[in-house]
Design an enzyme around this catalytic site. Structure first.
Site, mmCIF file in Angstrom:
data_model
loop_
_atom_site.group_PDB
_atom_site.id
_atom_site.type_symbol
_atom_site.label_atom_id
_atom_site.label_comp_id
_atom_site.label_asym_id
_atom_site.label_seq_id
_atom_site.Cartn_x
_atom_site.Cartn_y
_atom_site.Cartn_z
ATOM 1 N N TYR A 37 32.863 6.334 22.296
ATOM 2 C CA TYR A 37 33.264 5.055 21.689
ATOM 3 C C TYR A 37 34.006 5.237 20.365
ATOM 4 O O TYR A 37 34.021 4.329 19.529
ATOM 5 C CB TYR A 37 32.034 4.169 21.487
ATOM 6 C CG TYR A 37 31.496 3.602 22.781
ATOM 7 C CD1 TYR A 37 32.217 2.664 23.511
ATOM 8 C CD2 TYR A 37 30.264 4.010 23.286
ATOM 9 C CE1 TYR A 37 31.728 2.142 24.693
ATOM 10 C CE2 TYR A 37 29.760 3.497 24.469
ATOM 11 C CZ TYR A 37 30.501 2.559 25.172
ATOM 12 O OH TYR A 37 30.017 2.038 26.350
ATOM 13 N N GLU A 54 37.418 10.227 28.887
ATOM 14 C CA GLU A 54 36.010 9.911 29.154
ATOM 15 C C GLU A 54 35.414 10.829 30.218
ATOM 16 O O GLU A 54 34.269 11.264 30.096
ATOM 17 C CB GLU A 54 35.874 8.442 29.538
ATOM 18 C CG GLU A 54 36.195 7.520 28.367
ATOM 19 C CD GLU A 54 36.316 6.056 28.745
ATOM 20 O OE1 GLU A 54 36.192 5.704 29.940
ATOM 21 O OE2 GLU A 54 36.557 5.250 27.823
ATOM 22 N N LYS A 114 25.353 1.098 32.247
ATOM 23 C CA LYS A 114 24.734 1.218 30.937
ATOM 24 C C LYS A 114 23.207 1.058 31.035
ATOM 25 O O LYS A 114 22.690 0.638 32.078
ATOM 26 C CB LYS A 114 25.327 0.165 30.003
ATOM 27 C CG LYS A 114 26.825 0.351 29.767
ATOM 28 C CD LYS A 114 27.354 -0.775 28.896
ATOM 29 C CE LYS A 114 28.847 -0.676 28.677
ATOM 30 N NZ LYS A 114 29.344 -1.802 27.865
ATOM 31 N N ASN A 156 26.336 -5.845 28.737
ATOM 32 C CA ASN A 156 27.228 -6.250 29.832
ATOM 33 C C ASN A 156 27.240 -5.285 31.009
ATOM 34 O O ASN A 156 28.201 -5.217 31.761
ATOM 35 C CB ASN A 156 28.638 -6.547 29.310
ATOM 36 C CG ASN A 156 29.349 -5.337 28.752
ATOM 37 O OD1 ASN A 156 28.855 -4.224 28.797
ATOM 38 N ND2 ASN A 156 30.538 -5.556 28.232
ATOM 39 N N HIS A 186 30.566 -0.046 32.187
ATOM 40 C CA HIS A 186 31.778 0.351 31.472
ATOM 41 C C HIS A 186 32.704 0.991 32.497
ATOM 42 O O HIS A 186 32.247 1.683 33.405
ATOM 43 C CB HIS A 186 31.462 1.389 30.386
ATOM 44 C CG HIS A 186 32.688 2.068 29.866
ATOM 45 N ND1 HIS A 186 33.456 1.535 28.859
ATOM 46 C CD2 HIS A 186 33.299 3.218 30.260
ATOM 47 C CE1 HIS A 186 34.484 2.343 28.635
ATOM 48 N NE2 HIS A 186 34.409 3.372 29.474
#
Length: 149
Positions: free
Chosen positions: A49, A126, A9, A112, A115
């Site tokens: 998402y 995805e 990310k 975080n 992913h």
């Protein structure tokens, strides 16, 4: 071999952790069959998402994931989905074990680092969002004989 989608990310890219994350993936024995750095646009982020659309954090998640460059990968290997989730660590870094990416580098859920798809269905979806059919490379690694029975 199983394939999964993995994204470093924007916070991971900005913090210079791309090489560290790729190194962990490769040291585990997985192969990266597709790799791209780009800015994810808002429509792609919303599609990625979509399951979180009704959640209160959705808008901030979309703003965050489109805020800077990210690195998208297709990672391949036996049990790639479950093992990548373990390598990443718990979604909430407070619960992530030391030695995992999130346990070693993250503090808050909203930043975080990585992913990874949580199921075969999610991985297929995805991968199709982020890569075209002909963007992955099929090859054999020389060490596969040492990794798999």
């Amino acid at each position: 071999m199983e394939e999964t989608y993995v994204m470093v990310k924007p916070d991971g890219v900005q913090r210079g952790l791309v090489g560290e994350i790729i190194s962990r993936i490769e040291r585990r024995g997985f192969k990266i069959v597709a790799l791209r750095m780009n800015f994810i646009d808002e429509d792609t982020a919303k599609e990625h998402y979509a399951e979180h659309k009704e959640k209160p954090f959705f808008d901030s998640l979309i703003a965050y994931v489109t805020s800077g460059p990210s690195v998208s990968m297709i990672v391949q290997g036996k049990n790639a989905i479950s093992i990548m989730r373990t390598i990443n660590g718990a979604t909430n870094p407070v619960d992530a074990s030391p030695g995992t990416i999130r346990g070693d580098f993250a503090i808050e859920t909203g930043r975080n680092i990585v992913h990874a798809s949580d199921s075969q269905e999610a991985a297929r979806r995805e991968i199709s969002i982020h890569f075209g059919e002909k963007e992955s490379v099929d090859y054999r690694k020389i060490d596969e004989v040492c990794l798999y029975e």
